[in-house]
Design a protein around this motif. Structure first.
Motif, mmCIF file in Angstrom:
data_model
loop_
_atom_site.group_PDB
_atom_site.id
_atom_site.type_symbol
_atom_site.label_atom_id
_atom_site.label_comp_id
_atom_site.label_asym_id
_atom_site.label_seq_id
_atom_site.Cartn_x
_atom_site.Cartn_y
_atom_site.Cartn_z
ATOM 1 N N SER A 176 0.808 -1.221 0.000
ATOM 2 C CA SER A 176 0.000 0.000 0.000
ATOM 3 C C SER A 176 0.840 1.271 0.000
ATOM 4 O O SER A 176 0.286 2.380 0.047
ATOM 5 C CB SER A 176 -0.934 0.010 1.220
ATOM 6 N N LEU A 177 2.164 1.130 -0.072
ATOM 7 C CA LEU A 177 3.048 2.293 0.025
ATOM 8 C C LEU A 177 3.503 2.770 -1.345
ATOM 9 O O LEU A 177 3.637 1.980 -2.286
ATOM 10 C CB LEU A 177 4.275 1.954 0.877
ATOM 11 N N ASP A 178 3.789 4.068 -1.438
ATOM 12 C CA ASP A 178 4.341 4.602 -2.685
ATOM 13 C C ASP A 178 5.825 4.246 -2.760
ATOM 14 O O ASP A 178 6.425 3.819 -1.768
ATOM 15 C CB ASP A 178 4.123 6.117 -2.769
ATOM 16 N N PRO A 179 6.450 4.384 -3.935
ATOM 17 C CA PRO A 179 7.851 3.961 -4.090
ATOM 18 C C PRO A 179 8.812 4.573 -3.081
ATOM 19 O O PRO A 179 9.726 3.899 -2.597
ATOM 20 C CB PRO A 179 8.185 4.403 -5.522
ATOM 21 N N ALA A 180 8.613 5.846 -2.750
ATOM 22 C CA ALA A 180 9.526 6.495 -1.800
ATOM 23 C C ALA A 180 9.427 5.856 -0.416
ATOM 24 O O ALA A 180 10.440 5.629 0.249
ATOM 25 C CB ALA A 180 9.218 7.989 -1.707
ATOM 26 N N ARG A 181 8.205 5.539 0.018
ATOM 27 C CA ARG A 181 8.020 4.917 1.331
ATOM 28 C C ARG A 181 8.550 3.481 1.322
ATOM 29 O O ARG A 181 9.045 2.992 2.334
ATOM 30 C CB ARG A 181 6.547 4.950 1.738
ATOM 31 N N LYS A 182 8.416 2.795 0.191
ATOM 32 C CA LYS A 182 8.978 1.446 0.090
ATOM 33 C C LYS A 182 10.490 1.496 0.265
ATOM 34 O O LYS A 182 11.071 0.695 0.997
ATOM 35 C CB LYS A 182 8.617 0.823 -1.255
ATOM 36 N N ASP A 183 11.123 2.435 -0.443
ATOM 37 C CA ASP A 183 12.581 2.566 -0.343
ATOM 38 C C ASP A 183 13.005 2.877 1.084
ATOM 39 O O ASP A 183 14.082 2.473 1.529
ATOM 40 C CB ASP A 183 13.069 3.678 -1.282
ATOM 41 N N GLU A 184 12.161 3.606 1.807
ATOM 42 C CA GLU A 184 12.452 3.961 3.196
ATOM 43 C C GLU A 184 12.409 2.743 4.105
ATOM 44 O O GLU A 184 13.216 2.620 5.037
ATOM 45 C CB GLU A 184 11.418 4.996 3.654
ATOM 46 N N LEU A 185 11.476 1.828 3.849
ATOM 47 C CA LEU A 185 11.230 0.723 4.768
ATOM 48 C C LEU A 185 12.082 -0.516 4.497
ATOM 49 O O LEU A 185 12.416 -1.255 5.428
ATOM 50 C CB LEU A 185 9.750 0.341 4.715
ATOM 51 N N ILE A 186 12.447 -0.752 3.252
ATOM 52 C CA ILE A 186 13.164 -1.980 2.889
ATOM 53 C C ILE A 186 14.444 -2.192 3.705
ATOM 54 O O ILE A 186 14.693 -3.304 4.185
ATOM 55 C CB ILE A 186 13.452 -2.013 1.374
ATOM 56 N N PRO A 187 15.292 -1.173 3.931
ATOM 57 C CA PRO A 187 16.503 -1.430 4.726
ATOM 58 C C PRO A 187 16.205 -1.908 6.143
ATOM 59 O O PRO A 187 16.952 -2.718 6.697
ATOM 60 C CB PRO A 187 17.197 -0.057 4.737
#
Length: 227
Positions: free
Chosen positions: A161-172
């Protein structure tokens, strides 16, 4: 993590047999409707297999041959879903410790302070969930799941449900969890880019069955077909 489970859901048969990594992230990958969430449900105890064996951390959670079927609350598995499912009336801090308080102090092996530092949520502790971004909500949901000191972490498309920027934030943060706490993480996704960045082992699922299991290296080969 050892999963051998068979369940008929209407006309759809889920019949899987795979082993996940003892620590780090194992991805369950496949298109929508492949049966990924059904597998998560059987491991978590939310759906009963018709037959099979499920073992996590050397502990038998389900064994149809021996009549073992632990209820969800006895399985000690942390679950993170797409929407986080935080309690809206509680602060971030209260959400984090909600499950931890149900665990005997002698069984708590993951400290609150370590989880807060790992997920970078010190500045969020007194906020209400309604004042968090989507990525922040998911980080708190991961923290709450970790604080029950689970045998494994089950993540059912937590970034969908997240936009690409939020995905990049959470993956690490997700990538660090399995290593930091030496626990298996089963990560469900139909996004190959996410899996390339996260996983130690990938289980390909299609039409309710395991097609193959591979290590990350082949995923980076341009010639790989996932169709």
């Amino acid at each position: 993590m050892e999963v051998r489970a068979r369940r008929l859901q209407g006309q759809f048969l889920v019949d899987v047999d795979f082993a996940g990594a003892a620590s780090g992230v194992t991805a369950l990958y496949g298109p929508s409707g492949a049966g990924k969430s059904s597998v998560i449900g059987m491991i978590a105890g939310l759906a009963r297999p018709d037959s099979g064996l499920i073992v996590v951390g050397g502990r038998v959670l389900f064994d149809s041959a021996r009549g073992i079927d632990l209820p969800p609350e006895k399985r000690r598995l942390g679950c993170v879903f797409q929407d986080g499912r935080l309690f809206p009336h509680l602060s971030v801090r209260s959400n984090l410790v909600y499950g931890m308080k149900l665990i005997a102090p002698s069984e708590r092996r993951i400290p609150l302070e370590q989880v807060i530092a790992l997920l970078g949520i010190e500045h969020l502790l007194e906020r209400s969930p309604k004042n968090l971004s989507g990525g922040e909500k998911q980080r708190v949901a991961v923290g709450r799941a970790l604080l029950i000191s689970p045998a494994a972490l089950l993540m059912d498309e937590p970034l969908a449900s997240l936009d690409p920027a939020r995905k990049d934030e959470l993956i690490p943060y997700i990538a660090r969890v399995g290593r930091e706490f030496s626990m298996p993480v089963l990560y469900v996704s139909h996004s190959l880019p996410e899996i390339r960045r996260l996983t130690d082992t990938v289980v390909f699922l299609r039409n309710g069955r395991v097609e193959r299991t591979v290590c990350p290296a082949p995923l980076r080969r341009p010639a790989l077909s996932v169709s």
